[in-house]
Design a protein around this motif. Structure first.
Motif, PDB file in Angstrom:
ATOM      1  N   CYS A  20      10.107   1.253  -9.808  1.00 21.60           N
ATOM      2  CA  CYS A  20       8.999   1.160 -10.766  1.00 21.60           C
ATOM      3  C   CYS A  20       7.934   0.208 -10.228  1.00 21.60           C
ATOM      4  CB  CYS A  20       9.551   0.731 -12.117  1.00 21.60           C
ATOM      5  SG  CYS A  20       8.338   0.821 -13.451  1.00 21.60           S
ATOM      6  N   ASP A  21       7.794  -0.972 -10.808  1.00 20.36           N
ATOM      7  CA  ASP A  21       6.703  -1.850 -10.370  1.00 20.36           C
ATOM      8  C   ASP A  21       7.185  -3.151  -9.736  1.00 20.36           C
ATOM      9  OD1 ASP A  21       7.714  -2.750 -12.774  1.00 20.36           O
ATOM     10  OD2 ASP A  21       5.806  -3.515 -13.493  1.00 20.36           O
ATOM     11  N   HIS A  44      -0.730  -4.413 -12.736  1.00 14.89           N
ATOM     12  CA  HIS A  44      -0.655  -3.479 -13.864  1.00 14.89           C
ATOM     13  C   HIS A  44      -1.047  -4.094 -15.198  1.00 14.89           C
ATOM     14  CE1 HIS A  44       1.289  -0.863 -11.013  1.00 14.89           C
ATOM     15  NE2 HIS A  44       2.096  -1.862 -10.714  1.00 14.89           N
ATOM     16  N   PRO A  52       1.137   4.391 -11.635  1.00 18.20           N
ATOM     17  CA  PRO A  52       1.999   4.812 -10.523  1.00 18.20           C
ATOM     18  C   PRO A  52       1.379   4.667  -9.136  1.00 18.20           C
ATOM     19  CG  PRO A  52       2.210   6.331 -12.339  1.00 18.20           C
ATOM     20  CD  PRO A  52       1.099   5.395 -12.714  1.00 18.20           C
ATOM     21  N   GLU A  53       0.134   5.099  -8.969  1.00 20.74           N
ATOM     22  CA  GLU A  53      -0.485   5.053  -7.635  1.00 20.74           C
ATOM     23  C   GLU A  53      -0.630   3.601  -7.160  1.00 20.74           C
ATOM     24  OE1 GLU A  53      -1.027   7.114  -5.348  1.00 20.74           O
ATOM     25  OE2 GLU A  53      -2.399   6.018  -4.028  1.00 20.74           O
ATOM     26  N   SER A  56       2.778   2.297  -6.028  1.00 22.57           N
ATOM     27  CA  SER A  56       3.165   2.768  -4.682  1.00 22.57           C
ATOM     28  C   SER A  56       2.455   1.945  -3.613  1.00 22.57           C
ATOM     29  CB  SER A  56       2.788   4.235  -4.472  1.00 22.57           C
ATOM     30  OG  SER A  56       3.140   4.996  -5.580  1.00 22.57           O
ATOM     31  N   LEU A  92       9.560   6.336 -10.479  1.00 16.50           N
ATOM     32  CA  LEU A  92       8.270   6.928 -10.111  1.00 16.50           C
ATOM     33  C   LEU A  92       8.364   7.452  -8.678  1.00 16.50           C
ATOM     34  CD1 LEU A  92       5.998   4.045 -11.465  1.00 16.50           C
ATOM     35  CD2 LEU A  92       6.473   6.245 -12.580  1.00 16.50           C
ATOM     36  N   SER A  95       6.724   5.437  -5.828  1.00 16.31           N
ATOM     37  CA  SER A  95       7.409   4.158  -5.639  1.00 16.31           C
ATOM     38  C   SER A  95       8.740   4.363  -4.917  1.00 16.31           C
ATOM     39  CB  SER A  95       7.663   3.492  -6.993  1.00 16.31           C
ATOM     40  OG  SER A  95       6.444   3.152  -7.606  1.00 16.31           O
TER      41      SER A  95
END
Ligand code: KG4
Ligand code: ZN
Length: 349
Positions: A20-21, A44, A52-53, A56, A92, A95
């Motif tokens: 995820c993040d 975020h 999402p982008e 990544s 994601l 990710s």
């Protein structure tokens, strides 16, 4: 990859988590944690949720430094690593691709086995990090896995034999926390903030509905809607309502979510006759949930296992420990493996 490196009796696993993040790298030696590095992505916050982008791109930047830091903290070099374990899913796709591509390349370059790990199984297996056999939960046990994307009661029969016996039919518990926080105008992720403000508030100040869900399933979307109306109605009367009553609102919504979770967990224990109970996932860091579960288990005679805070939210130590058990079984992945955005915790699927 059939060549297994052995350093005496020592098995060093490098764990990589990027679902995820958070970009995370960890090293464990024979099941004992040597390093656990998590690079949080603050980008975020400005968007009120994970983009999402952007996640990544940040993984791409963070992954090599995170691995370097983990190796340094562990006091080893990349040549000492016996195998690399990575999160295959769920998560994601962009990710996951960063972590899986890094891990495949690392495995190939170092000539060591590659191990794929289910993220949710990793959350459950966090209970085995640094644990002597008799201190870890004994099989079979029930694990309430509560994260940003999942809310499940899992019957854990073995390290990799897990069966979902109840799950949310709409929002996850973490989502309920985050959405309630968003409605209150708090930044993402709101769960930890609600936890913090709730400590000063009265959990009985406001009452919210317990949405109905069949059997051992959960539902949170009705609660979210009720909460939205509650805030809007009160803000019409007093535009400073959230500001004035923040602690009481947080304590009340938190205790409602906790009641819903514990209610179903109690049912699951009754139905299965299992009293060995564990929690896992980001929401298991919630102090109200931890306290309420401790109370309930004292009353009902459960053998309760609560993970240390650092193993609740996303981390690579849980991926490394899952990798360690797969290493012992010789369960290795091949270079053609692909990440899975959806990946059931149930074994074999
Ligand atoms: O397991 P996790 O780190 O990531 C996922 O796999 O989803 O869980 C993240 C979720 C978020 O919804 C976050 O708000 C929630 O866990 N969370 C909390 C707390 N810490 C994290 N919710 C309530 N209280 C907390 N202390
Ligand atoms: Zn997670």
């Amino acid at each position: 990859m059939d060549k297994v490196k052995q350093y005496g009796d020592d098995v060093f696993i490098l764990g990589i988590e990027s679902s995820c993040d958070d970009t995370a790298a960890a090293v464990i030696r024979n099941g004992k944690l040597l390093a656990n590095i998590v690079s949080n992505q603050s980008i975020h916050k400005a968007f009120g949720g994970v983009v999402p982008e952007l996640a990544s791109r940040a993984h791409q930047q963070n992954i090599v430094p995170a691995v370097h830091q983990a190796l340094e903290k562990a006091g080893i070099t990349k040549h000492d690593i016996s195998a690399v374990a990575f999160t295959r899913g769920p998560g994601l796709m962009g990710s996951l691709l960063v972590g899986s591509s890094f891990s495949k390349a690392f495995s190939l370059a170092m000539g060591i086995p590659l191990i794929e790990v289910n993220h949710m199984q990793g959350h459950v297996l966090a209970h085995f990090i640094d644990k002597e056999k008799d201190k870890a939960p004994q099989f079979p046990f029930l694990c309430l896995t509560v994260s940003g994307g999942h809310t499940q009661i899992v019957l854990v029969k073995g390290h990799f034999e897990m069966e979902v016996i109840g799950e949310t039919i709409d929002d996850a518990a973490g989502e309920a926390f985050d959405k309630a926080a968003k409605i209150m105008g708090l930044p993402y992720p709101g769960g930890p903030l609600i936890d913090k403000f709730a400590k000063e508030g009265d959990p009985r100040a406001f009452r919210f509905p317990h949405p109905h869900a069949e059997g051992l399933n959960f539902s949170f979307s009705g609660l979210k809607t009720a909460f939205l109306y509650f805030i809007n109605d009160n803000m019409r009367k007093d535009e400073m309502f959230v500001e004035h009553r923040k602690a009481d609102i947080c304590a009340s919504i938190q205790s409602t979510i906790i009641d819903i979770l514990i209610d179903k967990l109690k049912k699951a224990c009754e139905q299965t006759g299992i009293r060995m109970v564990a929690i896992a996932g980001g929401v298991s860091a919630n102090s109200g949930l931890r306290a309420a579960l401790t109370d309930t288990s004292a009353k009902l005679g459960w053998d309760l296992h609560i993970p240390p805070f650092e193993f609740c939210t996303d981390n690579a130590a849980m991926i490394a420990i899952a990798g360690y058990y797969k290493y012992l079984r010789g369960e290795f992945a091949t270079q053609d493996i692909t990440p899975l955005a959806r990946y059931s915790i149930n074994s074999g699927t």
